[in-house]
Design a protein around this motif. Sequence first.
Motif, PDB file in Angstrom:
ATOM      1  N   ALA A 202       0.842  -1.197   0.000  1.00  0.00           N
ATOM      2  CA  ALA A 202       0.000   0.000   0.000  1.00  0.00           C
ATOM      3  C   ALA A 202       0.873   1.241   0.000  1.00  0.00           C
ATOM      4  CB  ALA A 202      -0.913   0.003   1.232  1.00  0.00           C
ATOM      5  N   ARG A 203       0.271   2.350  -0.417  1.00  0.00           N
ATOM      6  CA  ARG A 203       0.952   3.644  -0.373  1.00  0.00           C
ATOM      7  C   ARG A 203       0.643   4.314   0.962  1.00  0.00           C
ATOM      8  NH1 ARG A 203      -1.032   3.497  -5.633  1.00  0.00           N
ATOM      9  NH2 ARG A 203      -2.848   4.726  -5.025  1.00  0.00           N
ATOM     10  N   PRO A 204       1.661   4.950   1.585  1.00  0.00           N
ATOM     11  CA  PRO A 204       1.450   5.546   2.908  1.00  0.00           C
ATOM     12  C   PRO A 204       1.100   7.030   2.841  1.00  0.00           C
ATOM     13  CG  PRO A 204       3.762   5.601   2.409  1.00  0.00           C
ATOM     14  CD  PRO A 204       3.077   4.991   1.189  1.00  0.00           C
ATOM     15  N   PHE A 205       0.667   7.557   3.971  1.00  0.00           N
ATOM     16  CA  PHE A 205       0.613   8.986   4.199  1.00  0.00           C
ATOM     17  C   PHE A 205       1.916   9.394   4.884  1.00  0.00           C
ATOM     18  CE2 PHE A 205      -3.900   7.945   3.981  1.00  0.00           C
ATOM     19  CZ  PHE A 205      -4.398   8.975   3.202  1.00  0.00           C
ATOM     20  N   THR A 206       2.471  10.502   4.458  1.00  0.00           N
ATOM     21  CA  THR A 206       3.748  10.971   4.988  1.00  0.00           C
ATOM     22  C   THR A 206       3.542  12.253   5.788  1.00  0.00           C
ATOM     23  OG1 THR A 206       4.849  10.092   3.021  1.00  0.00           O
ATOM     24  CG2 THR A 206       6.115  11.616   4.373  1.00  0.00           C
ATOM     25  N   THR A 207       4.261  12.361   6.917  1.00  0.00           N
ATOM     26  CA  THR A 207       4.230  13.584   7.701  1.00  0.00           C
ATOM     27  C   THR A 207       5.659  13.914   8.118  1.00  0.00           C
ATOM     28  OG1 THR A 207       3.167  14.690   9.584  1.00  0.00           O
ATOM     29  CG2 THR A 207       3.841  12.400   9.910  1.00  0.00           C
ATOM     30  N   HIS A 208       5.827  15.020   8.832  1.00  0.00           N
ATOM     31  CA  HIS A 208       7.178  15.462   9.206  1.00  0.00           C
ATOM     32  C   HIS A 208       7.198  15.857  10.669  1.00  0.00           C
ATOM     33  CE1 HIS A 208      11.229  16.986   8.393  1.00  0.00           C
ATOM     34  NE2 HIS A 208      10.927  18.001   9.204  1.00  0.00           N
ATOM     35  N   HIS A 209       8.195  15.347  11.393  1.00  0.00           N
ATOM     36  CA  HIS A 209       8.377  15.705  12.792  1.00  0.00           C
ATOM     37  C   HIS A 209       9.401  16.836  12.870  1.00  0.00           C
ATOM     38  CE1 HIS A 209       9.404  15.487  17.043  1.00  0.00           C
ATOM     39  NE2 HIS A 209       8.322  14.760  17.228  1.00  0.00           N
ATOM     40  N   ASN A 210       8.970  17.986  13.357  1.00  0.00           N
ATOM     41  CA  ASN A 210       9.827  19.164  13.316  1.00  0.00           C
ATOM     42  C   ASN A 210      11.046  19.035  14.224  1.00  0.00           C
ATOM     43  OD1 ASN A 210       8.144  20.474  11.479  1.00  0.00           O
ATOM     44  ND2 ASN A 210       6.892  21.381  13.093  1.00  0.00           N
ATOM     45  N   THR A 211      10.841  18.567  15.459  1.00  0.00           N
ATOM     46  CA  THR A 211      11.955  18.503  16.401  1.00  0.00           C
ATOM     47  C   THR A 211      13.035  17.532  15.929  1.00  0.00           C
ATOM     48  OG1 THR A 211      10.488  19.061  18.240  1.00  0.00           O
ATOM     49  CG2 THR A 211      12.596  18.034  18.797  1.00  0.00           C
ATOM     50  N   LEU A 212      12.590  16.365  15.452  1.00  0.00           N
ATOM     51  CA  LEU A 212      13.556  15.382  14.964  1.00  0.00           C
ATOM     52  C   LEU A 212      14.020  15.692  13.544  1.00  0.00           C
ATOM     53  CD1 LEU A 212      11.927  12.059  16.253  1.00  0.00           C
ATOM     54  CD2 LEU A 212      13.780  13.379  17.300  1.00  0.00           C
ATOM     55  N   TYR A 238      -2.201  -9.219  20.382  1.00  0.00           N
ATOM     56  CA  TYR A 238      -3.145  -8.633  19.426  1.00  0.00           C
ATOM     57  C   TYR A 238      -3.226  -7.137  19.656  1.00  0.00           C
ATOM     58  CZ  TYR A 238      -6.985  -8.208  22.899  1.00  0.00           C
ATOM     59  OH  TYR A 238      -7.770  -7.859  23.978  1.00  0.00           O
ATOM     60  N   GLU A 239      -3.685  -6.432  18.617  1.00  0.00           N
ATOM     61  CA  GLU A 239      -3.845  -4.987  18.683  1.00  0.00           C
ATOM     62  C   GLU A 239      -5.002  -4.588  17.780  1.00  0.00           C
ATOM     63  OE1 GLU A 239      -1.190  -0.887  18.041  1.00  0.00           O
ATOM     64  OE2 GLU A 239      -0.259  -2.873  17.874  1.00  0.00           O
ATOM     65  N   ILE A 240      -5.875  -3.758  18.317  1.00  0.00           N
ATOM     66  CA  ILE A 240      -6.976  -3.180  17.543  1.00  0.00           C
ATOM     67  C   ILE A 240      -6.662  -1.699  17.374  1.00  0.00           C
ATOM     68  CG2 ILE A 240      -9.444  -2.665  17.484  1.00  0.00           C
ATOM     69  CD1 ILE A 240      -9.849  -5.165  19.257  1.00  0.00           C
ATOM     70  N   GLY A 241      -6.517  -1.249  16.135  1.00  0.00           N
ATOM     71  CA  GLY A 241      -6.134   0.141  15.955  1.00  0.00           C
ATOM     72  C   GLY A 241      -6.296   0.609  14.524  1.00  0.00           C
ATOM     73  N   ARG A 242      -6.010   1.888  14.336  1.00  0.00           N
ATOM     74  CA  ARG A 242      -6.156   2.531  13.033  1.00  0.00           C
ATOM     75  C   ARG A 242      -4.954   2.255  12.142  1.00  0.00           C
ATOM     76  NH1 ARG A 242     -11.236   4.560  11.737  1.00  0.00           N
ATOM     77  NH2 ARG A 242     -12.048   5.872  13.383  1.00  0.00           N
ATOM     78  N   ASN A 243      -5.232   1.998  10.881  1.00  0.00           N
ATOM     79  CA  ASN A 243      -4.230   1.988   9.824  1.00  0.00           C
ATOM     80  C   ASN A 243      -4.615   3.046   8.802  1.00  0.00           C
ATOM     81  OD1 ASN A 243      -2.813  -0.096  10.990  1.00  0.00           O
ATOM     82  ND2 ASN A 243      -3.648  -1.678   9.656  1.00  0.00           N
ATOM     83  N   PHE A 244      -3.637   3.453   7.980  1.00  0.00           N
ATOM     84  CA  PHE A 244      -3.852   4.554   7.044  1.00  0.00           C
ATOM     85  C   PHE A 244      -3.200   4.191   5.716  1.00  0.00           C
ATOM     86  CE2 PHE A 244      -3.531   5.963  11.365  1.00  0.00           C
ATOM     87  CZ  PHE A 244      -4.574   6.855  11.535  1.00  0.00           C
ATOM     88  N   ARG A 245      -4.001   4.171   4.660  1.00  0.00           N
ATOM     89  CA  ARG A 245      -3.465   3.848   3.340  1.00  0.00           C
ATOM     90  C   ARG A 245      -3.928   4.903   2.345  1.00  0.00           C
ATOM     91  NH1 ARG A 245      -4.171  -2.821   3.410  1.00  0.00           N
ATOM     92  NH2 ARG A 245      -2.952  -3.087   5.340  1.00  0.00           N
ATOM     93  N   ASN A 246      -2.953   5.423   1.602  1.00  0.00           N
ATOM     94  CA  ASN A 246      -3.223   6.511   0.665  1.00  0.00           C
ATOM     95  C   ASN A 246      -3.738   5.914  -0.643  1.00  0.00           C
ATOM     96  OD1 ASN A 246      -3.309   8.979  -0.557  1.00  0.00           O
ATOM     97  ND2 ASN A 246      -1.234   9.574   0.013  1.00  0.00           N
ATOM     98  N   GLU A 247      -5.003   5.520  -0.602  1.00  0.00           N
ATOM     99  CA  GLU A 247      -5.587   4.770  -1.709  1.00  0.00           C
ATOM    100  C   GLU A 247      -6.975   5.290  -2.016  1.00  0.00           C
ATOM    101  OE1 GLU A 247      -5.492   0.813  -0.144  1.00  0.00           O
ATOM    102  OE2 GLU A 247      -7.203   1.105   1.160  1.00  0.00           O
ATOM    103  N   GLY A 248      -7.619   4.668  -2.984  1.00  0.00           N
ATOM    104  CA  GLY A 248      -8.934   5.110  -3.411  1.00  0.00           C
ATOM    105  C   GLY A 248     -10.009   4.865  -2.369  1.00  0.00           C
ATOM    106  N   ILE A 249     -11.156   5.490  -2.601  1.00  0.00           N
ATOM    107  CA  ILE A 249     -12.311   5.365  -1.726  1.00  0.00           C
ATOM    108  C   ILE A 249     -13.422   4.679  -2.510  1.00  0.00           C
ATOM    109  CG2 ILE A 249     -14.078   6.634  -0.450  1.00  0.00           C
ATOM    110  CD1 ILE A 249     -12.039   8.824   0.034  1.00  0.00           C
ATOM    111  N   ASP A 250     -13.977   3.607  -1.942  1.00  0.00           N
ATOM    112  CA  ASP A 250     -15.137   2.945  -2.543  1.00  0.00           C
ATOM    113  C   ASP A 250     -15.944   2.291  -1.435  1.00  0.00           C
ATOM    114  OD1 ASP A 250     -13.906   0.456  -1.934  1.00  0.00           O
ATOM    115  OD2 ASP A 250     -12.970   0.338  -3.908  1.00  0.00           O
TER     116      ASP A 250
END
Length: 493
Positions: A202-212, A238-250
């Motif tokens: 999958a393609r990710p979402f990218t962000t930037h950490h200013n301090t680092l 196990y873990e229940i949590g959010r994932n993020f994929r820079n993909e289409g919406i349907d």
Amino acid sequence: MTEERDIRIQHLQALRDLGIDPYPNSVERTHSIADVLKNFDEFVGPEGAYTLVGRIRLLREMGKASFAQIEDGTGRIQIYMRVNDLGPETYQLIKLLDLGDFVQVQGFLFRTRTDERTLHVKSIRVLAKGLRPLPEKFHGLEDRDTRQRKRYLDLIANGDEIKQIFVIRSRLITAMRQFLDNEQFIEVETPILQPLYGGANARPFTTHHNTLDRDLFLRIAIELYHKRLLVGGFERVYEIGRNFRNEGIDRSHNPEFTMIEFYMAYADYNDTMVLIENMLAFIAQQVKGSTRIVYQGTEIDLAPPWKRYSLLDAIHEFTGIDVQRYPDTESLAAAMREKHFEVDPKLGRGRLIDDLKSEMFRLNHPELRQALFLLDYPEDVSPLTKRHRSLPGLVERFQPFIGGLECGNVYTELNDPLDQRARFEDQARQRAHGDDEAQLLDEDFLEALEIGMPPTSGAGLGIDRLAMLMSDQESIRDVILFPTMRKTAEEQS
């Protein structure tokens, strides 16, 4: 809308002119409306004193007496107000109330001549003044886009029906946790912001950490961190949590979605297959009261055992293409074109097989609407999976499908660090040829594998899609409270 809002603001100012705070800090409540209605015959009588709160949903002024209905999160009840009880000054407040305002009322319970259960109000207090009107249609907000974009209006207008969807979702997650806890799994938390993304194509979402001063990625999967935990000595997580994929919406994809991933040491995909069919049958029993559910008009029995298909055999049976007759990308692509299936020229043979799988479900065969497992996938689309113990070119991977919906991914996990490095390098070659969803080489993960990871099976299941199934909703946006939406025309301008 503007005129209505202006009138409400005038009412707001009139309350303040009378020295009344229309947004007080504190509130009193002795009972929920549901509790009062449930025990009404026990509570009824002029000696009772019950303090209720809620939103005004109906208001009828009739001179020196008025009726209204208020609604809290548990139910709705009629209230009766008289000038003789409230006094002329307080009774004038009713003229400054609007539908949607929140009030606190105190009084006793009685039945009207038409047997309507009612609270006879002795005192009333404004809790929150609404400045915009409620949705026009008392029994429902029709426009689907507005319902998904402004969920608060949807919940107000279509209350019980919409709330029930999210009650089902919540109970589903509770039941899932209960099942895995009983199977000796422990719940863990791993990073959402990651220095390198992996665990899925999958393609990710990218962000930037200013301090680092470094780029980070919102995770596309949980997998690689869980495997690090197994290296460290945990056996069932196990873990229940959010994932993020820079993909289409349907109808089955939202860029932000909820998954459960779990990993079990000293197990293979056969063990996890049994665990998943037992877990989902347990969840259905807890949430729906039966292992039988109805999804989009089809009754589906989640009781084990589920039907098992080899992926390649299923594609042959349902599309007419015998993949094993086409050993390279070009020949398989030609066969797909002959059947009028779309072909992406950038994809390799394994990804074309994956596309064929999707086409197979679009054909909507009745057998594929039930609960089933598709087993044994091509190696080149499964870079984190062990090679099949007896089928060359395939890996020990399966996917559960219910009602035609792909619900997850399960592997016998690859724990050979040298093989894993070679697979990552092959993914890099696919990326160089234009597959921007191919996985990256993760040196830190490879270092962990070289410490040693026990034989393991892991699974990822989509919570949103399971919620769709349990609540019989066609679109993933209907089971996410605030789905990602396209810009409105106003926003675009």
